[in-house]
Design a protein around this motif. Structure first.
Motif, mmCIF file in Angstrom:
data_model
loop_
_atom_site.group_PDB
_atom_site.id
_atom_site.type_symbol
_atom_site.label_atom_id
_atom_site.label_comp_id
_atom_site.label_asym_id
_atom_site.label_seq_id
_atom_site.Cartn_x
_atom_site.Cartn_y
_atom_site.Cartn_z
ATOM 1 N N ARG A 31 0.820 -1.208 0.000
ATOM 2 C CA ARG A 31 0.000 0.000 0.000
ATOM 3 C C ARG A 31 0.856 1.262 0.000
ATOM 4 O O ARG A 31 1.848 1.360 0.710
ATOM 5 C CB ARG A 31 -0.927 0.009 1.217
ATOM 6 N N ASP A 33 -1.137 4.340 -0.230
ATOM 7 C CA ASP A 33 -2.134 5.384 -0.023
ATOM 8 C C ASP A 33 -1.927 6.089 1.307
ATOM 9 O O ASP A 33 -1.355 5.540 2.251
ATOM 10 C CB ASP A 33 -3.541 4.792 -0.069
ATOM 11 N N GLY A 38 -3.804 8.583 -3.157
ATOM 12 C CA GLY A 38 -3.606 7.190 -3.521
ATOM 13 C C GLY A 38 -4.876 6.569 -4.076
ATOM 14 O O GLY A 38 -5.831 7.254 -4.445
ATOM 15 N N ALA A 66 -6.703 11.545 -4.770
ATOM 16 C CA ALA A 66 -7.303 10.335 -4.212
ATOM 17 C C ALA A 66 -8.284 9.703 -5.202
ATOM 18 O O ALA A 66 -9.033 10.402 -5.885
ATOM 19 C CB ALA A 66 -8.015 10.648 -2.903
ATOM 20 N N LEU A 281 -6.192 5.804 3.071
ATOM 21 C CA LEU A 281 -7.302 6.366 2.304
ATOM 22 C C LEU A 281 -8.674 5.830 2.744
ATOM 23 O O LEU A 281 -9.628 6.618 2.801
ATOM 24 C CB LEU A 281 -7.071 6.123 0.819
#
Length: 319
Positions: A31, A33, A38, A66, A281
């Motif tokens: 990941r 984010d 992200g 995002a 996120l």
């Protein structure tokens, strides 16, 4: 002097490279984010898709870096995906069960849940059907198979068998019917139909004079009406009573105000279920749902927001 400047330049270059390296470093699991940037997917019960689509659009507009991707499914599969770590956020009409929360905690996770809205489970009938008052007791008798004919509710109603239509066999509407209306017992009426999604429920009821559809009230709001006081014109919405005998005087439709004051008996809470150890996120989007912007979308959808000051005013209407 030139040597000193060279060392400073080299030092700044190394510092910049380290910063870039840290920013691009992936977390465990791959990941990258953050709270507001992200890419991340999350799951939601399909019945909430009209609201979630609007929330996603505004969230991505507010945070251009995002991208959040909703996976619309049934409530059971959404929770299963969360428990198995396939997603970090699920939007459902129930909280974590004690066993589910304990299972995540045993894996050293810190699952969180918080309400984002209050919804009314709505009952809809064909536009030709004038029997639009029903009691919770009648609904329970229909779901359990004790009542199967419209004439049992009203001797003048000649529509024959009552067909109950749900969006999905594992959806939040089915769970609410079994848990909150039948007290944890399964639906045993032989005349129950499960389609694929909420829009199919509405289409089925439009074409079937003897059907009762069970849907989330956010699907009823007429987008042309900014007051949220009208419902879709091609179906009828039933008024529901807590009393055993339903009358127009003691029955209520799932308007925001009747959910707010407790008159509407089929109200439920919509939750954001989180298991996001990185607080990335998914966490950012879930918190956006309870922010003023997110709650305004919920209010405009016809549901009752959990945050914000609600002002009630009496209005006198003269002909």
């Amino acid at each position: 002097m030139k040597k000193t400047v060279f060392y400073i330049f080299v030092g700044l270059t190394l510092f910049a490279c380290l910063c870039v390296s840290c920013q691009n470093k992936k977390h465990k699991g791959g990941r990258t984010d953050t709270y507001s940037s992200g890419v991340a997917s999350f799951a939601s019960d399909e019945s909430f898709s009209p609201i979630i689509d609007e929330e996603v659009q505004l969230f991505e507009f507010s945070y251009p870096q995002a991208t959040v991707k909703p996976i619309y499914t049934n409530e059971s599969d959404a929770v299963t995906m969360l428990l198995k770590g396939k997603i970090c956020l699920a939007i459902t009409a129930r909280d974590f069960k004690a066993k589910e929360r304990q299972s995540l905690e045993d894996q050293t996770f810190n699952p969180r849940s918080f309400p984002i809205a209050y919804d009314g489970l709505a009952l809809i009938v064909n536009k030709s059907n004038n029997d639009t008052c029903i009691s919770v007791k009648d609904i329970a008798n229909i779901l359990s198979g004790k009542v199967t004919k419209w004439s049992s509710l009203n001797p003048k109603n000649t529509r024959g068998d009552i067909i109950v239509v749900f969006d999905n066999r594992k959806s939040s509407t089915v769970h609410f019917a079994e848990d909150s209306i039948l007290g944890g017992k399964p639906i045993t009426n032989p005349n129950v139909v499960a389609v694929k999604k909420t829009a199919d429920v509405i289409s089925y009821v439009e074409k079937t004079p003897n059907a009762i559809g069970v849907i989330g009230s956010n699907w009823l709001n007429d987008k042309r009406d900014t007051t949220n006081l009208t419902f879709k014109k091609n179906i009828r919405t039933m008024a529901v009573s807590r009393l055993d005998k339903a009358t127009p005087a003691n029955s209520w439709k799932p308007y925001q105000y009747y959910i707010y004051n407790g008159n509407y008996p089929l109200a439920r809470t919509i939750y954001a279920l989180l298991n996001d150890p990185l607080r990335g996120l998914p966490w950012g989007f879930a918190n956006f749902l309870t922010s003023p912007k997110g709650q305004l979308i919920i209010f405009k959808s016809g549901l009752l927001p959990v945050q914000g000051n609600i002002t009630i005013r009496d209005v006198n209407i003269t002909q």
